[in-house]
Design an enzyme around this catalytic site. Structure first.
Site, PDB file in Angstrom:
ATOM      1  N   ASP A 133       0.799  -1.213   0.000  1.00 46.54           N
ATOM      2  CA  ASP A 133       0.000   0.000   0.000  1.00 46.54           C
ATOM      3  C   ASP A 133       0.837   1.271   0.000  1.00 46.54           C
ATOM      4  OD1 ASP A 133      -2.873  -0.887   0.106  1.00 46.54           O
ATOM      5  OD2 ASP A 133      -2.042  -2.027   1.771  1.00 46.54           O
ATOM      6  N   HIS A 175      -1.944  10.659   6.585  1.00 46.19           N
ATOM      7  CA  HIS A 175      -1.537   9.494   7.378  1.00 46.19           C
ATOM      8  C   HIS A 175      -0.034   9.425   7.650  1.00 46.19           C
ATOM      9  CE1 HIS A 175      -5.506   7.826   7.246  1.00 46.19           C
ATOM     10  NE2 HIS A 175      -5.511   7.646   5.931  1.00 46.19           N
ATOM     11  N   GLY A 183      -0.846   4.427   4.732  1.00 50.02           N
ATOM     12  CA  GLY A 183      -2.081   4.708   4.026  1.00 50.02           C
ATOM     13  C   GLY A 183      -1.926   5.501   2.748  1.00 50.02           C
ATOM     14  N   ASP A 210     -12.130  13.584   5.161  1.00 48.02           N
ATOM     15  CA  ASP A 210     -11.793  12.323   4.508  1.00 48.02           C
ATOM     16  C   ASP A 210     -12.528  11.203   5.249  1.00 48.02           C
ATOM     17  OD1 ASP A 210      -9.990   9.863   4.006  1.00 48.02           O
ATOM     18  OD2 ASP A 210      -9.015  11.353   2.749  1.00 48.02           O
ATOM     19  N   ASP A 304     -12.941  10.467  -0.649  1.00 47.01           N
ATOM     20  CA  ASP A 304     -13.375   9.087  -0.437  1.00 47.01           C
ATOM     21  C   ASP A 304     -14.569   9.005   0.514  1.00 47.01           C
ATOM     22  OD1 ASP A 304     -11.841   9.881   1.702  1.00 47.01           O
ATOM     23  OD2 ASP A 304     -10.410   8.222   1.588  1.00 47.01           O
ATOM     24  N   TYR A 343     -10.892   7.684  -4.651  1.00 48.49           N
ATOM     25  CA  TYR A 343     -10.373   6.603  -5.475  1.00 48.49           C
ATOM     26  C   TYR A 343     -11.263   6.249  -6.661  1.00 48.49           C
ATOM     27  CZ  TYR A 343      -7.615   6.789  -1.344  1.00 48.49           C
ATOM     28  OH  TYR A 343      -6.824   7.273  -0.330  1.00 48.49           O
TER      29      TYR A 343
END
Length: 474
Positions: A133, A175, A183, A210, A304, A343
């Protein structure tokens, strides 16, 4: 939630075939597309974006697509919003500027590692949380320096009174920790921007909408009362990244730590809708600003939290998300506006273009300009406001749970000093003993989890995104 019923009409999507309240008359539409958006009166908006940031790619199957920035900028330009703003192409952040928060060894690693040399660093990859990730890709340090440089530039325009609202959609990567990626985030541009603001502003309010908890920013300022962090997010300790941000997490309890009670968290369940979210946001932000009295705001607008996001689990529409920006703007405080998660690129672009218009105080037509590049990516509706609230996720929030959140945060705000003591000679997070004590607590907790086998594995499972090939064209 009856109090919010009048509000919802302001931003609700019209029914198919209805003109609703979103359309402009033909004369106004033609004027905007011909002459551009008129500059707002009484304040200045600046737009900070280096196009080179769009050239980087996390990988074909990775959810994070800098391509979303290309679509956002094409929409902003197609609506002629550049006519109403000061447009800047900022330089990359220097190593010294990044070092204001991040450690030297971590920055040197990002600067030197490449996909071809990554095997040389296998022994230290876990310590920097590099993996699926948070992968290593070509130009990673340039990418980080570019989006961070844009946020630093935006904050400096605020400090120098060159801008009232400064926008950087490539930023908002909340993050990243001091010496660790997390993240999809490598460098925490938000922390760097806030540090710039603290050179002039005594108190800064950070607001995060977020869907994920703004844990990196919260941790960075745990030891100071000069920054108050307020995060609205989905919370599930074991099932949703990052697993932090419960209602009772209000800052470290270290004795005499000025940062106590300066972290506010609004944990939500799946499926929250427009009316609930906006009503909750307005109640909490209004009370927070009244109690804390910030002189500047940083607002992270992660997309998101929209409905139909690949990773998100809320049912918000673009108008509702934008209403949070409009309400925050109504306090007439200097603001840095940043991006974040998101995303489904076409919806991210729609949202951030709309929120740019909100910052400008302009109403742009719902129908996308017919001559804009990449218009085919917005088929079949070709509108700025598609319906995203089709109940993809069942609403697990209740009136009682939302009211309990408001009551708990109102109680926490009672602990705040209305005018926190300010030592302008010291710029957090460099608060020596207090800062070191908090960081030691975080490090010890992480080591205990790692020893029990529940640290890195759990974190990786929570960070794992539903990546799939082809999203570039989805």
């Amino acid at each position: 939630m009856a109090a919010g019923r009048g509000i919802v009409q302001e931003y609700q999507n019209p029914q198919p075939g209805s003109t609703g309240t979103l359309t402009l008359d033909g004369k106004s539409t033609r004027a905007i597309l011909r002459n551009g958006v008129v500059r707002p009166k009484g304040y200045t908006v600046s737009y900070h974006h280096n196009p080179d940031v769009e050239l980087h790619h996390f990988g074909q199957s990775h959810p994070m697509k800098p391509w979303r920035l290309t679509l956002t900028n094409k929409l902003v330009l197609a609506y002629r919003m550049d006519e109403g703003m000061d447009m800047y192409s900022p330089r990359a952040a220097t190593m010294g500027e990044l070092h204001d928060f991040h450690t030297e060894d971590y920055l040197q690693f990002l600067q030197s590692v490449t996909p071809n040399t990554i095997k040389q660093y296998e022994h230290i990859l876990p310590s920097f949380n590099i993996g699926d990730d948070c992968p290593i890709f070509d130009g990673i340090f340039e990418y980080c320096s570019l989006y961070a440089g844009a946020s630093v530039d935006a904050a400096r325009k605020i400090v120098n009174n060159q801008s009232t609202i400064a926008i950087n959609w490539s930023g908002g990567l909340h993050h990243a920790k001091k010496s660790e990626a997390s993240g999809f985030c490598y460098v925490n541009d938000i922390v760097l921007a806030i540090l710039q603001l603290l050179r002039y502003h005594p108190r800064v309010l950070y607001i995060d909408i977020d869907i994920h908890h703004g844990d990196g920013v919260e941790q960075a300022f745990w030891s100071t009362d000069r920054v108050l962090t307020l995060s609205f997010h989905k919370y599930d300790k074991l099932g949703f990244f990052p697993g932090t941000g419960p209602l009772d997490s209000t800052g470290p309890t270290t004795p005499l730590n000025p940062g106590s009670h300066h972290s506010l968290n609004v944990p939500l369940n799946d499926g929250v809708d427009d009316e609930e979210y906006v009503s909750l946001f307005k109640k909490i932000v209004d009370r927070t600003i009244a109690a804390y009295r910030p002189s500047a705001i940083v607002l992270q607008c992660g997309a998101d939290s929209l409905g139909c996001d690949r990773i998100g689990r809320f049912n918000l529409n673009i108008r509702a998300h934008g209403e949070c920006v409009r309400f925050t703007k109504s306090f007439n405080l200097p603001m840095v506006i940043l991006g974040g998660g998101g995303y489904t690129p076409r919806n991210v672009a729609r949202l951030w273009a709309h929120e740019t218009s909100v910052c400008l105080g302009a109403e742009v037509p719902a129908a996308l300009p017919a001559d804009m590049p990449f218009l085919e990516h917005f088929k079949p509706d070709k509108t700025l406001f598609p319906v995203l609230s089709q109940g993809r996720y069942k609403n697990e929030n209740t009136s009682k749970s939302l009211n309990d959140i408001v009551e708990a945060i109102t109680e926490t705000l009672r602990y705040l000093n209305h005018s926190p003591s300010v030592q302008m000679s010291e710029i957090p997070p460099d608060l020596e003993g207090l800062r070191e004590e908090v960081e030691n607590e975080i490090r010890e907790e992480k080591e205990v989890k790692d020893e029990n086998g529940e640290g890195a594995a759990l974190r990786q499972s929570q960070e794992s995104g539903a990546g799939r090939p082809g999203e570039l064209y989805a």
